[in-house]
Design a protein around this motif. Structure first.
Motif, short mmCIF file in Angstrom:
data_model
loop_
_atom_site.label_atom_id
_atom_site.label_comp_id
_atom_site.label_asym_id
_atom_site.label_seq_id
_atom_site.Cartn_x
_atom_site.Cartn_y
_atom_site.Cartn_z
N UNK A 92 0.87 -1.17 0.00
CA UNK A 92 0.00 0.00 0.00
C UNK A 92 0.91 1.23 0.00
N UNK A 93 0.51 2.26 -0.72
CA UNK A 93 1.40 3.39 -0.97
C UNK A 93 1.88 4.11 0.30
N UNK A 94 1.10 4.03 1.39
CA UNK A 94 1.53 4.74 2.59
C UNK A 94 2.41 3.90 3.52
N UNK A 95 2.73 2.66 3.11
CA UNK A 95 3.66 1.85 3.89
C UNK A 95 5.07 2.40 3.75
N UNK A 96 5.87 2.36 4.82
CA UNK A 96 7.24 2.88 4.76
C UNK A 96 8.05 2.19 3.66
N UNK A 97 8.86 2.97 2.96
CA UNK A 97 9.73 2.42 1.91
C UNK A 97 11.00 1.90 2.57
N UNK A 98 11.28 0.62 2.37
CA UNK A 98 12.41 -0.01 3.02
C UNK A 98 13.72 0.30 2.30
N UNK A 99 14.80 0.14 3.02
CA UNK A 99 16.13 0.37 2.48
C UNK A 99 16.37 -0.54 1.27
N UNK A 100 17.15 -0.04 0.32
CA UNK A 100 17.51 -0.77 -0.91
C UNK A 100 16.34 -0.91 -1.89
N UNK A 101 15.29 -0.09 -1.72
CA UNK A 101 14.22 -0.06 -2.71
C UNK A 101 14.63 0.91 -3.82
N UNK A 102 14.78 0.38 -5.04
CA UNK A 102 15.38 1.17 -6.12
C UNK A 102 14.40 1.59 -7.21
N UNK A 103 13.32 0.83 -7.40
CA UNK A 103 12.33 1.16 -8.42
C UNK A 103 10.94 0.94 -7.82
N UNK A 104 10.05 1.90 -8.03
CA UNK A 104 8.68 1.77 -7.55
C UNK A 104 7.71 2.05 -8.70
N UNK A 105 6.81 1.09 -8.93
CA UNK A 105 5.74 1.26 -9.90
C UNK A 105 4.48 1.61 -9.11
N UNK A 106 4.02 2.86 -9.25
CA UNK A 106 2.87 3.35 -8.51
C UNK A 106 1.61 3.07 -9.34
N UNK A 107 0.67 2.32 -8.77
CA UNK A 107 -0.56 1.98 -9.48
C UNK A 107 -1.68 2.96 -9.12
N UNK A 108 -2.67 3.02 -9.99
CA UNK A 108 -3.74 3.99 -9.78
C UNK A 108 -4.75 3.56 -8.71
N UNK A 109 -4.56 2.35 -8.13
CA UNK A 109 -5.45 1.90 -7.06
C UNK A 109 -4.86 2.13 -5.67
N UNK A 110 -3.73 2.88 -5.62
CA UNK A 110 -3.13 3.17 -4.33
C UNK A 110 -2.13 2.14 -3.84
N UNK A 111 -1.85 1.14 -4.66
CA UNK A 111 -0.82 0.16 -4.32
C UNK A 111 0.43 0.41 -5.15
N UNK A 112 1.53 -0.24 -4.77
CA UNK A 112 2.81 -0.06 -5.45
C UNK A 112 3.53 -1.40 -5.59
N UNK A 113 4.17 -1.59 -6.73
CA UNK A 113 5.10 -2.70 -6.92
C UNK A 113 6.49 -2.15 -6.71
N UNK A 114 7.17 -2.62 -5.66
CA UNK A 114 8.48 -2.10 -5.32
C UNK A 114 9.56 -3.15 -5.60
N UNK A 115 10.65 -2.67 -6.18
CA UNK A 115 11.79 -3.54 -6.46
C UNK A 115 12.94 -3.18 -5.53
N UNK A 116 13.37 -4.16 -4.74
CA UNK A 116 14.49 -3.99 -3.82
C UNK A 116 15.63 -4.90 -4.23
N UNK A 117 16.86 -4.43 -4.03
CA UNK A 117 18.01 -5.22 -4.44
C UNK A 117 19.22 -4.80 -3.62
N UNK A 118 19.56 -5.60 -2.63
CA UNK A 118 20.68 -5.27 -1.73
C UNK A 118 21.98 -5.19 -2.50
N UNK A 119 22.21 -6.14 -3.39
CA UNK A 119 23.47 -6.18 -4.15
C UNK A 119 23.48 -5.26 -5.36
#
Length: 283
Positions: A92-119
């Protein structure tokens, strides 16, 4: 916490991620995209162009080619490779963004697809439909081992002129896609072939056993949701269970399930390799 996909990049795990993402993001419309680590975006050259191109498009299907994810949208295809530590999660868009999150796809329903990659080794490429098949990183990939094209004859043709040891040949994604260290060890054990056997020396009976072993091992692993070696879980937070069915990988020092001989570990082609010295004796 959102639904998260964590993976080790072999075919069964990527297939599981693909299926999970289809349940999480299929049909969602992208309102905007943000990129905080530009080098993740390999095509187009400028991340801003990547973000602009995806805005307003809807995810139609998530597919797999080898160890790559193909996110098909209306008029575009995004090719994504997770490498060793790439993770997709829906939040959900208001959830805190965690460390190493590099790309976020924001959807029009208020959710997000987040891509995280430590390496930070993951990649994303954007193409017009069909163009992805003729360009890097997909254009030189080998045969799909779970496809109808993967026959004993096609396997024999792939190996006929390969003098290298069979294990590194099977790991070569230009020959057969999707196979990594775990499933190559398992397939070679099941087919009773030593990993140091020259690929071009395999006889007809060995080729038939290897073909069957590759398909059987991969299908069993897909059915089990992959192997939770390291940190892999699927999008619902469930561990893959195939690690409980592993017969040779990671079993060094334990008795072989077939003959009782102790499983040995060595290095082949720079990779940790597990074998039964009795069942997989070298010719």
């Amino acid at each position: 916490m959102g639904n998260e996909v964590i993976t080790v990049p072999e075919l069964p795990e990527v297939e599981t991620v693909k299926r999970t993402l289809n349940t999480l993001v299929k049909g969602k419309k992208i309102e905007r995209v943000t990129v905080s680590l530009p080098r993740i975006i390999q095509r187009p050259a400028e991340p801003e162009m990547f973000c602009d191109a995806l805005t307003g498009h809807t995810i139609q299907e998530v597919e797999r080619r080898g160890k790559f994810l193909l996110v098909r949208l209306d008029g575009l295809v995004m090719v994504s490779h997770l490498r060793m530590e790439g993770r997709y999660g829906v939040y959900v868009s208001d959830e805190p963004i965690e460390k190493h999150t590099h790309v976020i796809f924001h959807f029009d329903d208020g959710t997000e697809l987040r891509y995280k990659d430590v390496r930070q080794f993951g990649t994303m490429h954007l193409f017009s439909p069909g163009e992805e098949k003729t360009q890097a990183p997909l254009q030189k990939l080998g045969i799909e081992p779970l496809s109808e094209d993967f026959t004993v004859e096609s396997l024999a043709a792939k190996l006929r002129k390969r003098r290298s040891f069979i294990k590194p040949v099977l790991l070569n994604q230009h020959i057969i896609v999707g196979l990594g260290n775990i499933y190559v060890d398992e397939a070679l054990f099941r087919s009773k072939i030593h990993p140091l056997t020259p690929a071009d020396s395999l006889q007809a009976d060995q080729l038939a056993r290897l073909h069957e072993a590759i398909i059987f091992t991969l299908k069993q692993a897909v059915d089990a949701g992959g192997s939770s070696i390291k940190s892999y879980v699927n999008g619902q937070g469930e561990m893959g269970m195939f690690q409980h069915q592993l017969q040779v990988y990671g079993q060094e020092g334990k008795p072989c399930v077939r003959c009782g001989q102790l499983i040995e570990k060595s290095v082949v082609g720079g990779r940790g390799t597990h074998t039964c010295p009795s069942c997989q004796g070298r010719r």
